[in-house]
Design a protein around this motif. Structure first.
Motif, PDB file in Angstrom:
ATOM      1  N   GLY A 200       0.811  -1.202   0.000  1.00 49.35           N
ATOM      2  CA  GLY A 200       0.000   0.000   0.000  1.00 49.35           C
ATOM      3  C   GLY A 200       0.847   1.256   0.000  1.00 49.35           C
ATOM      4  O   GLY A 200       2.074   1.196   0.106  1.00 49.35           O
ATOM      5  N   CYS A 201       0.173   2.409  -0.163  1.00 49.42           N
ATOM      6  CA  CYS A 201       0.920   3.649  -0.283  1.00 49.42           C
ATOM      7  C   CYS A 201       0.083   4.820   0.206  1.00 49.42           C
ATOM      8  O   CYS A 201      -1.108   4.909  -0.100  1.00 49.42           O
ATOM      9  N   ASP A 202       0.730   5.703   0.982  1.00 46.56           N
ATOM     10  CA  ASP A 202       0.047   6.901   1.481  1.00 46.56           C
ATOM     11  C   ASP A 202       0.553   8.161   0.785  1.00 46.56           C
ATOM     12  O   ASP A 202       0.291   9.267   1.238  1.00 46.56           O
ATOM     13  N   LYS A 203       1.312   8.011  -0.305  1.00 46.98           N
ATOM     14  CA  LYS A 203       1.979   9.183  -0.879  1.00 46.98           C
ATOM     15  C   LYS A 203       1.114   9.964  -1.869  1.00 46.98           C
ATOM     16  O   LYS A 203       1.317  11.148  -2.062  1.00 46.98           O
ATOM     17  N   PHE A 204       0.233   9.292  -2.548  1.00 47.70           N
ATOM     18  CA  PHE A 204      -0.695   9.957  -3.475  1.00 47.70           C
ATOM     19  C   PHE A 204      -0.007  10.852  -4.500  1.00 47.70           C
ATOM     20  O   PHE A 204      -0.338  12.032  -4.627  1.00 47.70           O
TER      21      PHE A 204
ATOM     22  N   PHE B  30      -0.312  11.160 -10.365  1.00 45.89           N
ATOM     23  CA  PHE B  30      -0.527  10.352 -11.572  1.00 45.89           C
ATOM     24  C   PHE B  30      -0.965   8.925 -11.237  1.00 45.89           C
ATOM     25  O   PHE B  30      -1.339   8.161 -12.120  1.00 45.89           O
ATOM     26  N   CYS B  31      -0.925   8.534  -9.954  1.00 46.44           N
ATOM     27  CA  CYS B  31      -0.846   7.114  -9.621  1.00 46.44           C
ATOM     28  C   CYS B  31      -2.106   6.538  -8.973  1.00 46.44           C
ATOM     29  O   CYS B  31      -2.709   7.139  -8.080  1.00 46.44           O
ATOM     30  N   VAL B  32      -2.481   5.328  -9.406  1.00 39.66           N
ATOM     31  CA  VAL B  32      -3.677   4.654  -8.866  1.00 39.66           C
ATOM     32  C   VAL B  32      -3.374   3.757  -7.658  1.00 39.66           C
ATOM     33  O   VAL B  32      -4.302   3.303  -6.977  1.00 39.66           O
ATOM     34  N   VAL B  33      -2.100   3.509  -7.412  1.00 40.60           N
ATOM     35  CA  VAL B  33      -1.738   2.486  -6.406  1.00 40.60           C
ATOM     36  C   VAL B  33      -2.332   2.749  -5.008  1.00 40.60           C
ATOM     37  O   VAL B  33      -2.829   1.823  -4.374  1.00 40.60           O
ATOM     38  N   PRO B  34      -2.321   4.012  -4.509  1.00 49.44           N
ATOM     39  CA  PRO B  34      -2.923   4.219  -3.183  1.00 49.44           C
ATOM     40  C   PRO B  34      -4.397   3.809  -3.136  1.00 49.44           C
ATOM     41  O   PRO B  34      -4.908   3.469  -2.071  1.00 49.44           O
ATOM     42  N   TYR B  35      -5.076   3.856  -4.296  1.00 45.63           N
ATOM     43  CA  TYR B  35      -6.488   3.468  -4.337  1.00 45.63           C
ATOM     44  C   TYR B  35      -6.661   1.961  -4.514  1.00 45.63           C
ATOM     45  O   TYR B  35      -7.605   1.374  -3.999  1.00 45.63           O
TER      46      TYR B  35
ATOM     47  N   VAL C 294      12.671   8.465  -9.873  1.00 48.65           N
ATOM     48  CA  VAL C 294      12.657   9.923  -9.720  1.00 48.65           C
ATOM     49  C   VAL C 294      11.532  10.540 -10.550  1.00 48.65           C
ATOM     50  O   VAL C 294      11.078  11.630 -10.265  1.00 48.65           O
ATOM     51  N   GLN C 295      11.102   9.853 -11.579  1.00 43.26           N
ATOM     52  CA  GLN C 295       9.967  10.232 -12.458  1.00 43.26           C
ATOM     53  C   GLN C 295      10.274  11.389 -13.394  1.00 43.26           C
ATOM     54  O   GLN C 295       9.956  11.336 -14.580  1.00 43.26           O
ATOM     55  N   SER C 296      10.875  12.468 -12.869  1.00 38.21           N
ATOM     56  CA  SER C 296      11.149  13.645 -13.705  1.00 38.21           C
ATOM     57  C   SER C 296      12.336  14.402 -13.119  1.00 38.21           C
ATOM     58  O   SER C 296      12.630  14.263 -11.929  1.00 38.21           O
TER      59      SER C 296
HETATM   60 FE1  SF4 Z   1       2.800   5.693  -4.115  1.00 37.56          FE
HETATM   61 FE2  SF4 Z   1       2.299   5.544  -6.719  1.00 37.56          FE
HETATM   62 FE3  SF4 Z   1       3.705   7.567  -5.761  1.00 37.56          FE
HETATM   63 FE4  SF4 Z   1       4.748   5.114  -5.813  1.00 37.56          FE
HETATM   64  S1  SF4 Z   1       4.240   6.331  -7.596  1.00 37.56           S
HETATM   65  S2  SF4 Z   1       4.869   6.618  -4.132  1.00 37.56           S
HETATM   66  S3  SF4 Z   1       2.941   3.865  -5.402  1.00 37.56           S
HETATM   67  S4  SF4 Z   1       1.572   7.118  -5.287  1.00 37.56           S
END
Ligand code: SF4
Ligand code: SAH
Ligand code: F3S
Length: 456
Positions: free
Chosen positions: A166-170, A173-178, A276-278
């Motif tokens: 799970g993830c609390d970072k939100f 762009f990301c669906v993972v926390p949901y 790092v994404q960007s």
């Molecule tokens: Fe969480 Fe997705 Fe960001 Fe990774 S990319 S930290 S899973 S919200």
């Protein structure tokens, strides 16, 4: 006890390594029900698609797969065989009952936190289609059947082990926390027990998994809260565990004690996936990443000082809403500065329910494609350069399987590069020094160096 007739199970996983791990645990929990895994879907009484929701293309793939499975189910029915079709994983969590409406051949929808209930759900699905995507109060790991020693051996010398989920970072762009829910760390004692069972059955390399694995903060064996570094130090003491890795990390959770572990824990491999994404501060801010480009590059410098032989990989997204040519150039500059051994790069895909999808200044698809090509050309040249730099060097290789040709055996370098040598399959499960003679586009080729292997 009455013997149950063997039934066949086919699982196909999409997406990340955690889905691969979950698939093994689904097979384990179904094994006592008499389900044996098969590689042939047409022989399967139960088919599980373990799905990924991360990008649009990933979730679309599920529905084209389901279309094919519907035909397969009908063919089997014509032969008098029943087939259950289950959709698991992150698309199941995101779409729930909607999946049943889109594809009527589906019997069962089960989320990533509910698959410990698969045996019951499969039974219920014979009455009517079932959906289980509520985040349960219980911890699924407490209800999962451990794999048999024989099963672990079959799966090979390198294994995944989920320690955090799970993830609390939100990130915007990301669906993972949901889809995976809130961040939860497993208690250390349970992780240690699972790792010990793996090692007893011949596993020599364990990759700890978590959506934010470096944020691990589980209950320790002494009742205190343990960090990932503390957990790694404990796992390194298990007899037979030669190599440890962890993925995926967030830059903001790379604590000093974890960096220290890189410096003084030989079992921790010198290869870190740190997305790092960007490279643009403005885009990083819009992504809600919680750090700037300089924070990342100084962090890398610090980790490299602790572990000079460290190699890095990252994820990149091109074409996030509002990304200008200058923002993109900043990403290329960051890549040029850091030098990556490998990477994963993607065009931004707007996902329903995420803040990024609502932003006005979406980047044109053609621009995304062009930027992705430029980025990939740069990182690919860095990857080739890194692979070539291994030639002439002596490196430990953990052997995993027979090689491509008779008389060859294949393994992995500390940097996860596939390595082939002429040698006996008796080397499988052993870590041995190899001199790298040449490199191909994906593999390294070497020869055994006559040195004793590290003691097991
Ligand atoms: Fe969480 Fe997705 Fe960001 Fe990774 S990319 S930290 S899973 S919200
Ligand atoms: N938890 C990990 C990665 C999760 S998803 C982390 O924090 O880094 C894996 C990768 O998919 C991400 O790192 C990102 O690069 C990519 N990704 C996630 N959502 C995306 C989207 N909407 N479009 C394109 N790529 C995406
Ligand atoms: Fe995909 Fe879910 Fe993993 S969305 S990347 S399977 S956490």
């Amino acid at each position: 006890m009455e013997a149950r007739a063997p039934k066949k199970l086919f699982i196909k996983s999409f997406g990340c390594q955690m889905n691969v791990y979950d698939a093994t645990r689904m097979a384990d929990v179904l094994a006592p029900e008499g389900y044996e895994e098969t590689a042939q879907p047409e022989q399967a009484d139960l088919i599980v698609l373990n799905t990924c929701h991360i990008r649009e293309r990933a979730s679309e793939k599920v529905f084209s797969e389901l279309g094919k499975l519907r035909e397969l189910k009908e063919d089997r029915k014509a032969r008098g065989q029943t087939t259950r079709i289950a959709v698991a994983g992150c698309v199941a969590q995101a779409e729930g009952a909607e999946i049943l409406r889109k594809q009527r051949a589906v019997d069962l929808v089960v989320g990533p936190q509910n698959y410990h209930r698969l045996p019951d759900l499969v039974r219920e699905s014979f009455m009517a289609p079932v959906v289980d995507t509520e985040f349960p109060v219980e911890d699924k790991f407490d209800y999962l059947t451990p794999p048999s020693e024989e099963k672990i051996r079959e799966r090979g010398v390198s294994a995944f082990l989920t320690v955090q989920e799970g993830c609390d970072k939100f990130c915007t762009f990301c669906v993972v926390p949901y889809t995976r829910g809130a961040e939860v760390s497993r208690p250390a004692a349970k992780i240690v027990a699972e790792a010990e069972a793996l090692a007893r059955a011949g596993v020599r390399e364990i990759t700890l998994l978590g959506q934010n694995v470096d944020a691990y903060h589980g209950m320790g064996e002494d009742g205190a809260t343990w960090s990932l570094a503390r957990l790694l130090r404990r796992l390194a003491r298990i007899e037979g565990v030669l190599r440890l890795r962890f993925t995926t990390s967030h830059p903001n959770d790379m604590t000093d004690d974890l960096i220290e572990a890189f410096a003084d824990l030989p079992a921790l491999m010198p290869f870190l996936h740190l997305p790092v994404q960007s490279g643009s501060d403005a885009i990083l801010r819009a992504m809600n990443r919680g750090h700037g480009a300089r924070d990342y590059t100084s962090l890398i410098e610090k980790i490299r000082r602790a572990r000079p032989d460290l190699a890095l990989s990252s994820d990149f997204i091109v074409g996030f809403p509002g990304e200008t040519e200058a923002d993109f150039q900043a990403t290329l500059d960051l890549i040029a500065e850091v030098r990556f051994a490998s990477n994963f790069s993607f065009k931004y895909s707007p996902r329903p329910g995420t803040p990024g999808a609502e932003l006005a200044d979406q980047v044109d698809e053609a621009v995304k494609t062009e930027r992705l090509h430029r980025l990939q050309a740069l990182v690919e040249s860095q990857r080739q350069h890194f692979n070539a730099s291994l030639v002439g060097r002596i490196t430990p290789v953990l052997f995993e399987k027979p090689g491509r040709h008779e008389g060859q055996v294949a393994g992995k370098s500390p940097y996860l590069q596939p390595v082939q040598i002429d040698g006996s399959v008796d080397l499988i499960g052993r870590e041995v020094l190899v001199e790298i003679m040449r490199c191909g586009s994906n593999s390294l080729f070497g020869r055994l160096v006559e040195t004793p292997e590290r003691a097991i």
